[in-house]
Design a protein around this motif. Structure first.
Motif, short mmCIF file in Angstrom:
data_model
loop_
_atom_site.label_atom_id
_atom_site.label_comp_id
_atom_site.label_asym_id
_atom_site.label_seq_id
_atom_site.Cartn_x
_atom_site.Cartn_y
_atom_site.Cartn_z
N GLY A 1 10.78 18.62 3.26
CA GLY A 1 10.75 19.98 3.79
C GLY A 1 11.73 20.22 4.92
O GLY A 1 12.18 21.35 5.13
N SER A 2 12.08 19.18 5.67
CA SER A 2 12.93 19.36 6.84
C SER A 2 14.33 18.79 6.66
O SER A 2 15.22 19.10 7.46
CB SER A 2 12.29 18.68 8.05
N PHE A 3 14.52 17.94 5.63
CA PHE A 3 15.79 17.24 5.39
C PHE A 3 16.17 16.33 6.55
O PHE A 3 17.34 15.97 6.72
CB PHE A 3 16.93 18.23 5.10
N ARG A 4 15.17 15.92 7.33
CA ARG A 4 15.39 14.97 8.42
C ARG A 4 15.08 13.57 7.90
O ARG A 4 14.12 12.92 8.31
CB ARG A 4 14.48 15.31 9.60
N PHE A 5 15.91 13.10 6.98
CA PHE A 5 15.63 11.82 6.34
C PHE A 5 15.80 10.64 7.29
O PHE A 5 14.99 9.71 7.29
CB PHE A 5 16.53 11.63 5.11
N SER B 1 0.82 -1.21 0.00
CA SER B 1 0.00 0.00 0.00
C SER B 1 0.86 1.26 0.00
O SER B 1 0.38 2.34 -0.35
CB SER B 1 -0.93 0.01 1.22
N SER B 2 2.13 1.11 0.39
CA SER B 2 3.03 2.27 0.35
C SER B 2 3.26 2.76 -1.07
O SER B 2 3.66 3.91 -1.28
CB SER B 2 4.37 1.91 1.00
N LEU B 3 2.99 1.91 -2.07
CA LEU B 3 3.17 2.33 -3.46
C LEU B 3 2.20 3.43 -3.87
O LEU B 3 2.45 4.16 -4.83
CB LEU B 3 3.00 1.12 -4.39
N VAL B 4 1.08 3.55 -3.14
CA VAL B 4 0.11 4.58 -3.51
C VAL B 4 0.69 5.97 -3.30
O VAL B 4 0.13 6.96 -3.80
CB VAL B 4 -1.21 4.42 -2.72
N SER B 5 1.79 6.06 -2.56
CA SER B 5 2.41 7.37 -2.34
C SER B 5 2.93 7.99 -3.63
O SER B 5 3.07 9.21 -3.71
CB SER B 5 3.55 7.25 -1.32
N VAL B 6 3.21 7.17 -4.64
CA VAL B 6 3.70 7.72 -5.91
C VAL B 6 2.61 8.52 -6.62
O VAL B 6 2.90 9.31 -7.52
CB VAL B 6 4.23 6.60 -6.85
N LEU B 7 1.35 8.30 -6.23
CA LEU B 7 0.24 9.07 -6.79
C LEU B 7 -0.12 10.26 -5.91
O LEU B 7 -1.09 10.97 -6.20
CB LEU B 7 -0.99 8.17 -6.96
N GLY B 8 0.62 10.44 -4.83
CA GLY B 8 0.34 11.56 -3.94
C GLY B 8 -0.72 11.27 -2.90
O GLY B 8 -1.18 12.20 -2.22
N VAL B 9 -1.13 10.02 -2.77
CA VAL B 9 -2.11 9.66 -1.74
C VAL B 9 -1.44 9.79 -0.37
O VAL B 9 -0.33 9.29 -0.16
CB VAL B 9 -2.63 8.23 -1.96
N ALA B 10 -2.13 10.45 0.56
CA ALA B 10 -1.52 10.81 1.84
C ALA B 10 -1.48 9.65 2.82
O ALA B 10 -2.08 9.69 3.91
CB ALA B 10 -2.26 11.99 2.45
N ASP B 11 -0.76 8.58 2.47
CA ASP B 11 -0.59 7.46 3.38
C ASP B 11 0.64 7.70 4.23
O ASP B 11 1.20 8.80 4.25
CB ASP B 11 -0.48 6.15 2.60
N ILE B 12 1.08 6.66 4.95
CA ILE B 12 2.23 6.80 5.84
C ILE B 12 3.48 7.22 5.06
O ILE B 12 4.20 8.15 5.46
CB ILE B 12 2.49 5.47 6.58
N THR B 13 3.75 6.54 3.97
CA THR B 13 4.95 6.83 3.18
C THR B 13 4.93 8.24 2.61
O THR B 13 5.94 8.95 2.63
CB THR B 13 5.11 5.81 2.05
N GLN B 14 3.78 8.65 2.09
CA GLN B 14 3.67 9.99 1.50
C GLN B 14 3.86 11.07 2.56
O GLN B 14 4.55 12.08 2.30
CB GLN B 14 2.31 10.15 0.82
N MET B 15 3.29 10.88 3.73
CA MET B 15 3.48 11.86 4.80
C MET B 15 4.94 11.96 5.19
O MET B 15 5.46 13.05 5.46
CB MET B 15 2.63 11.48 6.01
N GLY B 16 5.62 10.80 5.20
CA GLY B 16 7.05 10.81 5.49
C GLY B 16 7.85 11.51 4.41
O GLY B 16 8.78 12.27 4.70
#
Length: 270
Positions: free
Chosen positions: A234-238, A213-228
């Protein structure tokens, strides 16, 4: 070379030291999140995507299970044309990488689906009864759910097929001799025995879908991966961000695996 125990020997499960180690690591990370303001801020941001991840996983898995069961029954039909259609679907979908399928459904399948829908309702649109829809009306989240449903249904269909074929033919013939209809044979004889074979790989696919389900982040869906991804960009806290993302996914997958394993043991005891 390790010695394999005999089949009739009762072997107790090893003490789950791996779980003790993971729980200890989890407690340490939880303490770090509470004590460190940076980790706490990252956690508060990333955890907002848990709801989307859970929703996408549950909906896509339920739909994939229903579709997979339908494809399996189609592949076991008496009609050879239906069997060939089912086999064509399974082999084609299994050969497409999930990420490629996600892009294809989102940017090719969705516009085609909208165009087909508008074509079908064109008489209603002309009469002023209905309104045409736009591609943007089909959200990216639902496009991702459709892609995961299609992708996993082919694997789940094979899981169902293996489970149904594991049932002894003699019992099926006995059910036929008793005059049971095909539906009754399936419900009362085949499915209760096949589910014991089906459940372990099916539960494994469920855990895999949580990760995929983390793959949905490539579409911009606001899941866990996308939020990360958004927070890290924005913070460069990778390091901190993806450590928290990994931590949350491990909580979800390991907790789910333990629950499913407990369910599997309960089914075996029955």
């Amino acid at each position: 070379m390790a010695l394999r125990p005999s089949p009739d020997r009762h072997v107790k499960d090893d003490y789950p030291w791996w779980l003790v180690a993971l729980v200890a690591i989890g407690i340490v990370l939880a303490a770090v999140i509470v004590a460190n303001d940076i980790y706490a801020q990252v956690f508060r941001t990333v955890v907002n995507g848990v709801g989307i991840t859970v929703f996408v996983t549950l909906v896509a898995f339920v739909l994939a299970t229903v579709l997979g069961l339908g494809i399996c029954l189609l592949g076991m039909a008496d009609n050879p044309v239906l069997r060939q259609i089912a086999r064509f679907y399974i082999e084609m979908i299994r050969g497409i990488p999930m990420l490629v399928l996600l892009f294809y459904v989102a940017f090719v399948g969705a516009p085609a689906l909208v165009a087909a829908y508008n074509f079908l309702i064109s008489p209603l649109v002309t009469a002023g009864v209905a309104e045409p829809i736009l591609v943007r009306d089909l959200s990216l989240m639902w496009r991702a759910i459709i892609a995961l449903t299609i992708g996993y249904s082919s694997f789940i269909a094979e899981i169902f097929r293996a489970g149904f074929q594991s049932v002894d033919l003699g019992q099926i013939e006995a059910a036929k001799a008793l005059g049971l209809s095909r539906y009754r044979r399936f419900r009362s004889v085949i499915f209760p025995q096949a589910i014991r074979v089906i459940f372990p790989p099916l539960s494994n696919d469920f855990v895999s879908m949580v990760k995929d389900s983390s793959l949905v982040s490539v579409l911009g869906v606001a899941d866990i991966t996308q939020m990360g991804k958004v927070y890290a960009a924005g913070s460069f806290r990778f390091f901190e961000t993806y450590s928290i993302v990994t931590y949350i996914y491990l909580i979800l997958t390991i907790g789910l695996s333990l629950a499913l394993r407990r369910t599997e043991k309960w089914m075996k005891s029955r």
